[in-house]
Scaffold this motif. Structure first.
Motif, PDB file in Angstrom:
ATOM      1  N   SER A  78     -30.546  -9.515  10.909  1.00  0.00           N
ATOM      2  CA  SER A  78     -29.963  -8.208  10.616  1.00  0.00           C
ATOM      3  C   SER A  78     -28.876  -8.294   9.547  1.00  0.00           C
ATOM      4  O   SER A  78     -28.222  -9.328   9.381  1.00  0.00           O
ATOM      5  CB  SER A  78     -29.369  -7.606  11.894  1.00  0.00           C
ATOM      6  N   GLY A 113     -29.767  -3.200   8.141  1.00  0.00           N
ATOM      7  CA  GLY A 113     -30.741  -2.879   9.166  1.00  0.00           C
ATOM      8  C   GLY A 113     -30.873  -4.012  10.165  1.00  0.00           C
ATOM      9  O   GLY A 113     -30.176  -5.026  10.083  1.00  0.00           O
ATOM     10  N   PHE A 114     -31.783  -3.819  11.106  1.00  0.00           N
ATOM     11  CA  PHE A 114     -31.940  -4.760  12.206  1.00  0.00           C
ATOM     12  C   PHE A 114     -33.336  -5.390  12.174  1.00  0.00           C
ATOM     13  O   PHE A 114     -34.339  -4.691  11.994  1.00  0.00           O
ATOM     14  CB  PHE A 114     -31.734  -4.054  13.544  1.00  0.00           C
ATOM     15  N   TYR A 125     -30.433   0.488   9.227  1.00  0.00           N
ATOM     16  CA  TYR A 125     -29.153   0.957   9.762  1.00  0.00           C
ATOM     17  C   TYR A 125     -28.591   1.947   8.750  1.00  0.00           C
ATOM     18  O   TYR A 125     -28.029   1.562   7.730  1.00  0.00           O
ATOM     19  CB  TYR A 125     -28.211  -0.224   9.974  1.00  0.00           C
ATOM     20  N   ARG A 126     -28.778   3.224   9.024  1.00  0.00           N
ATOM     21  CA  ARG A 126     -28.506   4.259   8.043  1.00  0.00           C
ATOM     22  C   ARG A 126     -27.052   4.286   7.607  1.00  0.00           C
ATOM     23  O   ARG A 126     -26.749   4.483   6.425  1.00  0.00           O
ATOM     24  CB  ARG A 126     -28.917   5.625   8.612  1.00  0.00           C
ATOM     25  N   SER A 127     -26.131   4.126   8.539  1.00  0.00           N
ATOM     26  CA  SER A 127     -24.708   4.175   8.179  1.00  0.00           C
ATOM     27  C   SER A 127     -24.365   3.053   7.206  1.00  0.00           C
ATOM     28  O   SER A 127     -23.630   3.265   6.228  1.00  0.00           O
ATOM     29  CB  SER A 127     -23.846   4.056   9.438  1.00  0.00           C
ATOM     30  N   ALA A 180     -19.535   2.697   9.352  1.00  0.00           N
ATOM     31  CA  ALA A 180     -20.635   1.736   9.537  1.00  0.00           C
ATOM     32  C   ALA A 180     -20.188   0.556  10.387  1.00  0.00           C
ATOM     33  O   ALA A 180     -20.907   0.116  11.292  1.00  0.00           O
ATOM     34  CB  ALA A 180     -21.146   1.258   8.180  1.00  0.00           C
ATOM     35  N   TRP A 198     -21.627  -0.539  14.168  1.00  0.00           N
ATOM     36  CA  TRP A 198     -22.572  -1.635  14.005  1.00  0.00           C
ATOM     37  C   TRP A 198     -22.907  -2.348  15.305  1.00  0.00           C
ATOM     38  O   TRP A 198     -24.072  -2.532  15.641  1.00  0.00           O
ATOM     39  CB  TRP A 198     -22.029  -2.634  12.991  1.00  0.00           C
ATOM     40  N   ALA A 235     -25.040  -0.324  17.749  1.00  0.00           N
ATOM     41  CA  ALA A 235     -26.387  -0.135  17.223  1.00  0.00           C
ATOM     42  C   ALA A 235     -27.177  -1.438  17.257  1.00  0.00           C
ATOM     43  O   ALA A 235     -28.379  -1.452  17.555  1.00  0.00           O
ATOM     44  CB  ALA A 235     -26.315   0.400  15.794  1.00  0.00           C
ATOM     45  N   ARG A 236     -26.500  -2.535  16.971  1.00  0.00           N
ATOM     46  CA  ARG A 236     -27.165  -3.833  16.991  1.00  0.00           C
ATOM     47  C   ARG A 236     -27.615  -4.190  18.404  1.00  0.00           C
ATOM     48  O   ARG A 236     -28.723  -4.696  18.608  1.00  0.00           O
ATOM     49  CB  ARG A 236     -26.213  -4.897  16.436  1.00  0.00           C
ATOM     50  N   ALA A 239     -30.667  -2.231  19.241  1.00  0.00           N
ATOM     51  CA  ALA A 239     -31.832  -2.733  18.513  1.00  0.00           C
ATOM     52  C   ALA A 239     -32.324  -4.038  19.125  1.00  0.00           C
ATOM     53  O   ALA A 239     -33.527  -4.278  19.241  1.00  0.00           O
ATOM     54  CB  ALA A 239     -31.478  -2.935  17.043  1.00  0.00           C
TER      55      ALA A 239
END
Length: 216
Positions: free
Chosen positions: A15, A23-24, A44-46, A75, A79, A82-83, A86
């Motif tokens: 990632s 992204g992941f 990862y959009r942010s 972001a 992170w 979100a990680r 994912a």
């Protein structure tokens, strides 16, 4: 957390937290044969938005610097959560490609796993493979025995009585019993056996020092 720990030793995190390619993605591997399986890339959009703004700021001389800082902070703040989400999804997907051995507890791919026994092929080797391996090992052992017997027979035919100089006295090169040094050509001292009593004599001896027989 327990889900993540199940795959804590056989994956690589690919990632990216920031940049236009943020992204992941995770890569899992079989702990027996090392074959690998990789999840689909999840953007990862942010992080990507922050990356694009940073690129724009560099093009416009820092005019977008404040916006870039704000997006970068957003972001970074999101992170880790979100990680984790994912990775949880990646572990769930990886379970369809790997099996956990009931003995050594390693994760292995389908070809390395005996589903009927619930064990990997390291802990429960395939019988046909084991038979073939044993047969091959037996062939090697048998061939070694035959070769040893052949070598023994050849050795019995060798004349082991002559003394040989194994190192050249002139240049100190190993000669391996050759009559002449392979490096400088110096003639090595090769003793010869008396034709009458087999006493070992120096080269060029005309009469045997033991029985007096003239040497030819």
């Amino acid at each position: 957390m327990s889900t993540e720990m199940q795959f804590s030793s056989n994956y690589q995190d690919l990632s990216n937290a920031s940049g236009v390619d943020a992204g992941f993605q995770f890569e899992f591997y079989c702990q027996r044969c090392s074959d690998r399986w990789r999840t689909r890339f999840e953007p990862y959009r942010s992080g990507q938005a922050s990356g694009w703004v940073q690129k724009g700021a560099s093009l416009f001389g820092g005019l977008l610097g404040s916006a870039s800082s704000v997006l970068n902070g957003v972001a970074e703040a999101g992170w880790h959560s979100a990680r984790d989400d994912a990775f949880t999804g990646a572990v769930a997907a990886a379970k369809a490609h790997f099996n956990r051995c009931g003995d050594c507890h390693r994760y292995v791919c389908e070809p390395c796993f005996d589903a009927a026994k619930g064990l990997c092929f390291n802990c429960a080797p395939n019988v046909n493979v084991a038979i073939t391996q044993a047969r091959a090992q037996g062939e090697i052992t048998g061939a070694r025995e035959v070769a040893t017997e052949e070598g023994y027979a050849r050795g019995r035919q060798r004349d082991a009585t002559p003394a040989m100089q194994l190192v050249c006295p002139q240049c100190r090169t190993e000669t391996h019993g050759a009559k002449f040094c392979p490096e400088c050509g110096f003639r090595m001292a090769q003793q010869v056996a008396c034709s009458h009593c087999s006493t070992m004599l120096e080269p060029g001896t005309k009469f045997c020092t033991e029985c007096g027989q003239r040497q030819t």
